[in-house]
Design a protein around this motif. Structure first.
Motif, PDB file in Angstrom:
ATOM      1  N   SER A 245       0.848  -1.193   0.000  1.00  0.00           N
ATOM      2  CA  SER A 245       0.000   0.000   0.000  1.00  0.00           C
ATOM      3  C   SER A 245       0.881   1.239   0.000  1.00  0.00           C
ATOM      4  O   SER A 245       1.881   1.298   0.729  1.00  0.00           O
ATOM      5  CB  SER A 245      -0.908   0.023   1.226  1.00  0.00           C
ATOM      6  OG  SER A 245      -1.773  -1.098   1.221  1.00  0.00           O
ATOM      7  N   ASP A 248       1.611   2.919   3.421  1.00  0.00           N
ATOM      8  CA  ASP A 248       2.189   2.091   4.478  1.00  0.00           C
ATOM      9  C   ASP A 248       3.232   2.917   5.227  1.00  0.00           C
ATOM     10  O   ASP A 248       4.286   3.241   4.696  1.00  0.00           O
ATOM     11  CB  ASP A 248       2.830   0.836   3.868  1.00  0.00           C
ATOM     12  CG  ASP A 248       3.219  -0.202   4.908  1.00  0.00           C
ATOM     13  OD1 ASP A 248       3.562   0.183   6.037  1.00  0.00           O
ATOM     14  OD2 ASP A 248       3.189  -1.404   4.583  1.00  0.00           O
ATOM     15  N   GLY A 278      -4.488   1.486   2.700  1.00  0.00           N
ATOM     16  CA  GLY A 278      -4.526   0.171   3.339  1.00  0.00           C
ATOM     17  C   GLY A 278      -3.599   0.083   4.535  1.00  0.00           C
ATOM     18  O   GLY A 278      -3.782  -0.741   5.421  1.00  0.00           O
ATOM     19  N   TYR A 282      -2.656  -5.789   7.239  1.00  0.00           N
ATOM     20  CA  TYR A 282      -4.082  -6.049   7.062  1.00  0.00           C
ATOM     21  C   TYR A 282      -4.408  -7.508   6.769  1.00  0.00           C
ATOM     22  O   TYR A 282      -5.577  -7.868   6.627  1.00  0.00           O
ATOM     23  CB  TYR A 282      -4.667  -5.154   5.967  1.00  0.00           C
ATOM     24  CG  TYR A 282      -3.797  -4.950   4.757  1.00  0.00           C
ATOM     25  CD1 TYR A 282      -3.690  -5.913   3.762  1.00  0.00           C
ATOM     26  CD2 TYR A 282      -3.066  -3.773   4.602  1.00  0.00           C
ATOM     27  CE1 TYR A 282      -2.890  -5.724   2.658  1.00  0.00           C
ATOM     28  CE2 TYR A 282      -2.254  -3.567   3.493  1.00  0.00           C
ATOM     29  CZ  TYR A 282      -2.164  -4.542   2.527  1.00  0.00           C
ATOM     30  OH  TYR A 282      -1.354  -4.353   1.431  1.00  0.00           O
ATOM     31  N   ALA A 285      -7.336  -8.655   4.760  1.00  0.00           N
ATOM     32  CA  ALA A 285      -8.005  -7.375   4.464  1.00  0.00           C
ATOM     33  C   ALA A 285      -9.520  -7.494   4.445  1.00  0.00           C
ATOM     34  O   ALA A 285     -10.200  -6.806   3.668  1.00  0.00           O
ATOM     35  CB  ALA A 285      -7.488  -6.788   3.147  1.00  0.00           C
ATOM     36  N   LYS A 288     -12.059  -4.417   4.083  1.00  0.00           N
ATOM     37  CA  LYS A 288     -11.179  -3.291   3.758  1.00  0.00           C
ATOM     38  C   LYS A 288     -11.429  -2.798   2.328  1.00  0.00           C
ATOM     39  O   LYS A 288     -10.511  -2.340   1.646  1.00  0.00           O
ATOM     40  CB  LYS A 288      -9.719  -3.706   3.897  1.00  0.00           C
ATOM     41  CG  LYS A 288      -9.284  -4.051   5.321  1.00  0.00           C
ATOM     42  CD  LYS A 288      -9.198  -2.823   6.204  1.00  0.00           C
ATOM     43  CE  LYS A 288      -8.644  -3.169   7.579  1.00  0.00           C
ATOM     44  NZ  LYS A 288      -8.607  -1.986   8.457  1.00  0.00           N
ATOM     45  N   GLN A 292      -9.465  -5.905  -0.174  1.00  0.00           N
ATOM     46  CA  GLN A 292      -9.765  -7.301   0.135  1.00  0.00           C
ATOM     47  C   GLN A 292      -9.572  -8.209  -1.083  1.00  0.00           C
ATOM     48  O   GLN A 292      -9.357  -9.405  -0.935  1.00  0.00           O
ATOM     49  CB  GLN A 292     -11.208  -7.401   0.646  1.00  0.00           C
ATOM     50  CG  GLN A 292     -11.658  -8.795   1.053  1.00  0.00           C
ATOM     51  CD  GLN A 292     -13.036  -8.778   1.685  1.00  0.00           C
ATOM     52  OE1 GLN A 292     -13.307  -8.012   2.597  1.00  0.00           O
ATOM     53  NE2 GLN A 292     -13.932  -9.609   1.178  1.00  0.00           N
TER      54      GLN A 292
END
Length: 305
Positions: A245, A248, A278, A282, A285, A288, A292
């Motif tokens: 992500s 991050d 994100g 996760y 996820a 999310k 996901q």
């Protein structure tokens, strides 16, 4: 007689339930564990929102088998993250294994030694030693689990992604202990999937917590280079799948971006998915949003290797 029948039925039911609950957990090492020393240290398991295991003393593989009719012959070793300080054992381990089983893939959760343990002689060597041993065990017993020994990969999350990419790039690192015949088997994974991975130990983009846990507070430039996996890509590096992500804040996205470039430059097949949001950690996820769907992308990639 009615009581006896009921009792027998109960016993059969209890036995059946118990057999379903049994887990196959395989010790990685027979007898003495290499690069280990006796201490009073005890393994710690924290049962909170996430099961966290720290100070691992006896590294293992936990086996998760799909239903036999749906088995694809593929297998994967799962390396949970935790900054090389602990293992997020269910969140990035057993939950992931169950997802793989739903796709017909045999999964093995690796409980690997963590370098902050006093029971390890040379801290930074132990995780890779355990990962090499894990894939060799699986390859040597592939028939037992109906696995194609040429379809065994590895997936890692965060610091587990660093371990997975270390195996993927340094699978042939020589052992410094007395080898057994098992240690002659190839430790090269046939594919690797790295999810928000720590890749580099260089100061610009490393995850400082993982770096300090693995290499120590006062490490050397030689060790930083040795464990910066983007610097060790060759044409023998296995096909790679990357997820990260952009936002991050724990492990900069450049870990994946720089690895992608190194793989591309060496003509290694690589697929990367960068999500705008994100954050970090996760796992599957769930809930999310479209993040996901990263597992759908992985499923497609695995089916088309």
């Amino acid at each position: 007689m009615l009581f006896n029948n009921d009792f027998v039925t109960f016993c059969l039911f209890f036995t059946m339930i118990n057999s379903f609950a049994q887990k196959e957990i395989i010790p990685l090492w027979d007898g003495d564990i290499p690069n280990a020393q006796k201490t009073e240290e005890q393994e710690v398991i924290e049962n909170g929102d996430i099961i966290k295991i720290s100070l691992v003393q006896n590294p293992t593989l936990e086996v998760f088998l799909p239903a036999e009719p749906s088995a694809t012959g593929q297998a994967v070793i799962i390396c949970p993250g935790g900054g090389y300080h602990y293992l997020s054992y269910d969140w990035e381990g057993t939950d992931i294994a169950k997802w793989f089983n739903s796709k017909g893939i045999t999964a093995f959760v690796l409980k690997y030694r963590l370098p902050n343990s006093k029971s390890i002689k040379v801290s930074y060597k132990a995780p890779l030693q355990d990962a090499q041993r894990a894939i060799r065990i699986i390859r040597s017993q592939s028939k037992k689990w109906n696995i194609n020994q040429n379809k065994i990969g590895i997936i890692g999350f965060s610091a587990g992604g660093h371990l997975a990419s270390t195996l993927g790039t340094q699978f042939d690192r020589p052992n410094t202990f007395k080898e057994q015949p098992l240690d002659m088997i190839s430790a090269r994974p046939d594919f690797m999937a790295l999810i928000y991975p720590v890749v580099t130990m260089q100061e610009d983009y490393t995850h400082k917590g993982s770096q300090e846990s693995l290499l120590g507070d006062n490490t050397t430039d030689i060790l930083k280079t040795q464990y910066s996996n983007e610097l060790h890509i060759t044409k023998s590096t296995p096909p790679t799948f990357l997820v990260h992500s952009t936002d991050d804040k724990s492990v900069p996205v450049e870990n994946s971006l720089n690895l992608y470039k190194a793989l591309k430059d060496n003509d290694v097949k690589v697929e990367m998915h960068i999500y705008p949001t994100g954050g970090h950690g996760y796992a599957l996820a769930i809930d999310k949003g479209y993040l996901q769907s990263w597992t759908d992308r992985l499923e497609d990639w695995l089916a088309n290797l």
